[in-house]
Enzyme design. Structure first.
Site, mmCIF file in Angstrom:
data_model
loop_
_atom_site.group_PDB
_atom_site.id
_atom_site.type_symbol
_atom_site.label_atom_id
_atom_site.label_comp_id
_atom_site.label_asym_id
_atom_site.label_seq_id
_atom_site.Cartn_x
_atom_site.Cartn_y
_atom_site.Cartn_z
ATOM 1 N N LYS A 12 0.827 -1.217 0.000
ATOM 2 C CA LYS A 12 0.000 0.000 0.000
ATOM 3 C C LYS A 12 0.864 1.272 0.000
ATOM 4 O O LYS A 12 2.087 1.189 0.194
ATOM 5 C CB LYS A 12 -0.925 -0.051 1.220
ATOM 6 N N TYR A 52 -13.053 -1.744 -2.394
ATOM 7 C CA TYR A 52 -13.518 -1.934 -1.011
ATOM 8 C C TYR A 52 -15.030 -1.759 -0.897
ATOM 9 O O TYR A 52 -15.648 -1.073 -1.711
ATOM 10 C CB TYR A 52 -12.793 -0.950 -0.081
ATOM 11 N N ARG A 86 -2.586 -14.812 3.731
ATOM 12 C CA ARG A 86 -3.314 -14.210 4.860
ATOM 13 C C ARG A 86 -2.593 -14.503 6.179
ATOM 14 O O ARG A 86 -2.511 -13.637 7.054
ATOM 15 C CB ARG A 86 -4.754 -14.740 4.930
ATOM 16 N N THR A 92 -5.971 -7.957 10.381
ATOM 17 C CA THR A 92 -6.206 -6.646 9.770
ATOM 18 C C THR A 92 -5.637 -5.541 10.652
ATOM 19 O O THR A 92 -4.990 -4.606 10.169
ATOM 20 C CB THR A 92 -7.730 -6.443 9.576
ATOM 21 N N ARG A 103 2.458 -7.824 9.008
ATOM 22 C CA ARG A 103 1.876 -6.685 9.741
ATOM 23 C C ARG A 103 2.423 -6.609 11.169
ATOM 24 O O ARG A 103 2.579 -5.513 11.720
ATOM 25 C CB ARG A 103 0.354 -6.786 9.723
ATOM 26 N N ASN A 113 -1.768 -0.219 7.444
ATOM 27 C CA ASN A 113 -1.309 -1.602 7.675
ATOM 28 C C ASN A 113 -0.531 -2.192 6.492
ATOM 29 O O ASN A 113 -0.376 -3.389 6.371
ATOM 30 C CB ASN A 113 -2.472 -2.493 8.125
ATOM 31 N N HIS A 116 -2.046 -5.382 1.333
ATOM 32 C CA HIS A 116 -3.335 -6.053 1.077
ATOM 33 C C HIS A 116 -3.055 -7.469 0.584
ATOM 34 O O HIS A 116 -2.114 -7.693 -0.182
ATOM 35 C CB HIS A 116 -4.112 -5.298 -0.011
ATOM 36 N N GLU A 127 -10.305 -9.100 -8.081
ATOM 37 C CA GLU A 127 -9.322 -8.089 -7.696
ATOM 38 C C GLU A 127 -8.249 -7.914 -8.767
ATOM 39 O O GLU A 127 -7.910 -6.789 -9.118
ATOM 40 C CB GLU A 127 -8.684 -8.462 -6.344
#
Ligand code: DAT
Ligand code: MG
Length: 150
Positions: A12, A52, A86, A92, A103, A113, A116, A127
């Site tokens: 990000k 989103y 993940r 998150t 993270r 954070n 993605h 996506e």
């Protein structure tokens, strides 16, 4: 084939100036996943708007953040890569992410954070289409894969 599962990963706009591009790519490379597309780009305002869900209370801030600077958008391929990705990112909210996760090692606040990853096999196709990644796909064989998968 199970080992051709793909996931969509984005570093990000906070992750880029913080110098975390290499660390994120290294995590996926060292784990044994296979990079098949990579694009350094700045998203239009419309892209995060589409990406989103509109009904979250932080939607406006999230959209502003996600097109505030360049991102690195990637497709990584490999066995169970959606779930593994993940787990590598973890929660998150980084406060809930253990050290040793992306993270958990590189950020402290949910609104910054740094990364993605797709949350399900079903969301990957949408996506990567939205972010125009299919046109960046490169099909190649990595000899390392012979040592990563039996
Ligand atoms: P994830 O990015 O782990 O898939 P998500 O899809 O639920 O999480 O939310 C998308 C992004 O929205 C998330 O990466 C950061 C932001 N976000 C989520 N919950 C938030 C909150 N409570 N406050 C501010 N931003 C939030
Ligand atoms: Mg999500």
């Amino acid at each position: 084939m199970a080992n051709s599962e793909c996931t969509f990963i984005t570093i990000k706009p906070d992750g880029v100036p913080r110098g975390l591009i290499g660390d994120v790519i290294k995590s996926f490379e060292h784990r044994g996943f296979h990079l098949v597309a990579l694009k350094f780009m700045q998203a239009s305002e419309n892209l995060p708007k589409e990406h989103y869900l509109k009904d979250c209370p932080f939607y406006a801030d999230l959209v502003t953040y996600m097109h505030s600077g360049p991102v690195v958008a990637m497709i990584w391929e490999g066995l169970n890569v959606v779930k593994a990705g993940r787990v590598m990112l973890r929660e998150t909210n980084p406060v809930d992410s253990k050290p040793g996760t992306i993270r958990g090692d590189f950020c402290i606040q949910v609104g910054r954070n740094i990364i993605h990853s797709s949350d399900s096999v079903e969301s990957v196709e949408n996506e990567i289409g939205l972010w125009s990644l299919p046109e960046e796909l490169v099909n190649y064989k990595s000899s390392a894969q012979d040592w990563i998968l039996e």
